[in-house]
Design an enzyme around this catalytic site. Structure first.
Site, PDB file in Angstrom:
ATOM      1  N   HIS A  91       0.970  -1.112  -0.073  1.00 11.61           N
ATOM      2  CA  HIS A  91      -0.010  -0.015  -0.108  1.00 11.61           C
ATOM      3  C   HIS A  91       0.725   1.334   0.053  1.00 11.61           C
ATOM      4  O   HIS A  91       0.282   2.292   0.171  1.00 11.61           O
ATOM      5  CB  HIS A  91      -1.049  -0.060   1.291  1.00 11.61           C
ATOM      6  CG  HIS A  91      -2.067  -1.048   1.353  1.00 11.61           C
ATOM      7  ND1 HIS A  91      -2.969  -1.223   0.106  1.00 11.61           N
ATOM      8  CD2 HIS A  91      -2.408  -1.714   2.064  1.00 11.61           C
ATOM      9  CE1 HIS A  91      -3.682  -2.158   0.403  1.00 11.61           C
ATOM     10  NE2 HIS A  91      -3.609  -2.591   1.758  1.00 11.61           N
ATOM     11  N   TYR A 175     -11.100   0.023  -9.819  1.00  8.68           N
ATOM     12  CA  TYR A 175     -11.926  -1.169  -9.212  1.00  8.68           C
ATOM     13  C   TYR A 175     -13.319  -1.237 -10.016  1.00  8.68           C
ATOM     14  O   TYR A 175     -13.865  -2.398 -10.149  1.00  8.68           O
ATOM     15  CB  TYR A 175     -12.188  -0.976  -7.743  1.00  8.68           C
ATOM     16  CG  TYR A 175     -12.993  -1.697  -7.076  1.00  8.68           C
ATOM     17  CD1 TYR A 175     -12.516  -2.944  -6.420  1.00  8.68           C
ATOM     18  CD2 TYR A 175     -14.365  -1.335  -6.906  1.00  8.68           C
ATOM     19  CE1 TYR A 175     -13.296  -3.600  -5.690  1.00  8.68           C
ATOM     20  CE2 TYR A 175     -15.247  -2.547  -6.157  1.00  8.68           C
ATOM     21  CZ  TYR A 175     -14.741  -3.440  -5.498  1.00  8.68           C
ATOM     22  OH  TYR A 175     -15.378  -4.440  -4.582  1.00  8.68           O
ATOM     23  N   MET A 214     -14.575 -16.123  -3.884  1.00  6.67           N
ATOM     24  CA  MET A 214     -13.567 -15.831  -3.046  1.00  6.67           C
ATOM     25  C   MET A 214     -14.100 -15.535  -1.370  1.00  6.67           C
ATOM     26  O   MET A 214     -13.394 -15.970  -0.618  1.00  6.67           O
ATOM     27  CB  MET A 214     -12.872 -14.268  -3.215  1.00  6.67           C
ATOM     28  CG  MET A 214     -12.071 -14.632  -4.460  1.00  6.67           C
ATOM     29  SD  MET A 214     -11.137 -13.331  -5.141  1.00  6.67           S
ATOM     30  CE  MET A 214     -10.000 -12.943  -3.696  1.00  6.67           C
TER      31      MET A 214
END
Length: 282
Positions: A91, A175, A214
Site C-alpha cells: 500500500h 476497481y 472468494m
C-alpha cells in the site's frame, strides 16, 4: 500497489492466479494469499518482525526459511524467498518505494471511488482487532478528508501514480471497471503481464476470483484457520467479514448527505488538478 481498500486483495488474487495458476491446479492455491503473494508492509502493520510473534506468518516463513530470524522482518524475508514469478503487494506510495521501481518491475496500481474506499476502510478498521476503531461514520469521514488515516493522504497517493500511467511497466486499473467487466480487464492484464492465457483460462479465472467464490474461502485465503482470532466477532456477525460486499457504488445507501457533500468538495478540489474521474463519484 494501491491505497488501502481499493480492491488490492482481489487484484492480488487475480494476478497471482493468472501468473501461477492459470489452469487452477496449483498445489498451493489454497494457502493464504500472504504466503503466495507477500504483503511487504505487514511487518510494520502487525509488528510481525518481533521475536514474540509466532503466528501464521512466522510459521509460513519458517517453512520457507528454517533458520529465519523474525527480527529481520517476516514479510520481507518471505518476499525474498518467494519463487518466481513473484507477485508482491504493497500500500506504500511510489515515494516510499525504490526510485527505479518502474524500470525493474511491472506495477499494477488499483484506484477506487473514494466514497466506497472510506466505507470499506471504516469496516476494516472496525473488524480488525488490532485496530479496533469504535468511532462514528461521520468522524471517520472527517479523518479521511482531512488526510489523517494511515497511508494517506489519499490524493497524494494517487498523485504519485496517475502521471506514470503510460509507462510501459505501469498498468492503472479502476476497481469499478473490474466489477463491471472482470474478463475484459483480465484481458488487459494478460497483455500487460505477458501471460498469454486462453479464453477458456480467462473465463475460469474470472469465475474462480469472483467475489462469491472468494467469499467461500475467505478464512483459508486470508489467515487460515486462525483468522477468527484477528477479527471482532460482533462486527463480523453484524456487518460481514474481510470480503464484505464487493460492490461499486454502495456508498449511496450508507453515506449521509452531509458526508457525501464533504467528500464531493474534497474530491473536486483534488481531482481537478489530476484530471482523474471516478464512476459513481457524484
Amino acid at each position: 500497489m494501491t491505497y488501502p481498500k481499493c480492491g488490492t486483495t482481489w487484484t492480488q488474487e487475480v494476478v497471482w492466479t493468472m501468473r501461477n495458476n492459470p489452469n487452477l491446479d496449483h498445489p498451493k492455491a489454497g494457502a493464504p494469499i500472504s504466503a503466495r503473494s507477500p504483503f511487504i508492509d505487514s511487518d510494520m502493520l502487525m509488528e510481525m518482525g518481533k521475536e514474540k510473534s509466532k503466528g501464521l506468518m512466522f510459521e509460513l516463513l519458517k517453512d520457507a526459511v528454517p533458520d529465519a530470524d523474525p527480527n529481520e522482518g517476516i514479510a520481507l524475508q518471505l518476499t525474498a524467498h518467494t519463487p518466481d514469478p513473484r507477485t508482491i503487494k504493497t500500500h506504500l506510495p511510489f515515494s516510499l518505494m525504490t526510485p527505479d521501481l518502474l524500470d525493474t518491475a511491472k506495477v499494477i496500481y488499483v484506484a477506487r471511488n473514494p466514497k466506497d474506499v472510506v466505507l470499506s476502510f471504516l469496516h476494516h478498521c472496525r473488524l480488525i482487532k488490532t485496530i479496533g476503531y469504535v468511532g462514528s461514520l461521520d468522524q471517520y469521514v472527517d479523518y479521511f478528508v482531512n488526510d489523517l488515516l494511515i497511508y494517506g493522504p489519499y490524493w497524494e497517493h494517487l498523485r504519485e501514480a496517475w502521471p506514470q500511467r503510460d509507462h510501459p511497466n505501469m498498468h492503472f486499473l479502476f476497481y469499478e471497471d473490474m466489477k463491471a467487466d472482470p474478463k475484459a480487464e483480465m484481458k488487459k492484464l494478460d497483455r500487460f503481464l505477458g501471460t498469454n492465457l486462453t479464453e477458456e483460462q480467462l473465463e475460469k479465472i474470472a469465475h474462480y476470483t469472483s467475489f462469491e467464490e472468494m467469499k467461500k474461502h475467505e478464512k483459508e485465503a486470508l489467515q487460515g484457520k486462525n483468522m477468527d482470532t484477528f477479527l471482532d466477532q460482533e462486527v463480523l456477525k453484524k456487518d460481514g467479514g474481510f470480503y464484505r460486499k464487493g460492490q461499486a457504488g454502495s456508498w449511496k445507501d450508507r453515506l449521509t448527505d452531509t458526508d457525501q457533500s464533504k467528500i464531493d468538495i474534497w474530491t473536486k478540489e483534488n481531482s481537478l488538478t489530476l484530471g482523474i474521474s471516478f464512476k459513481y463519484s457524484i
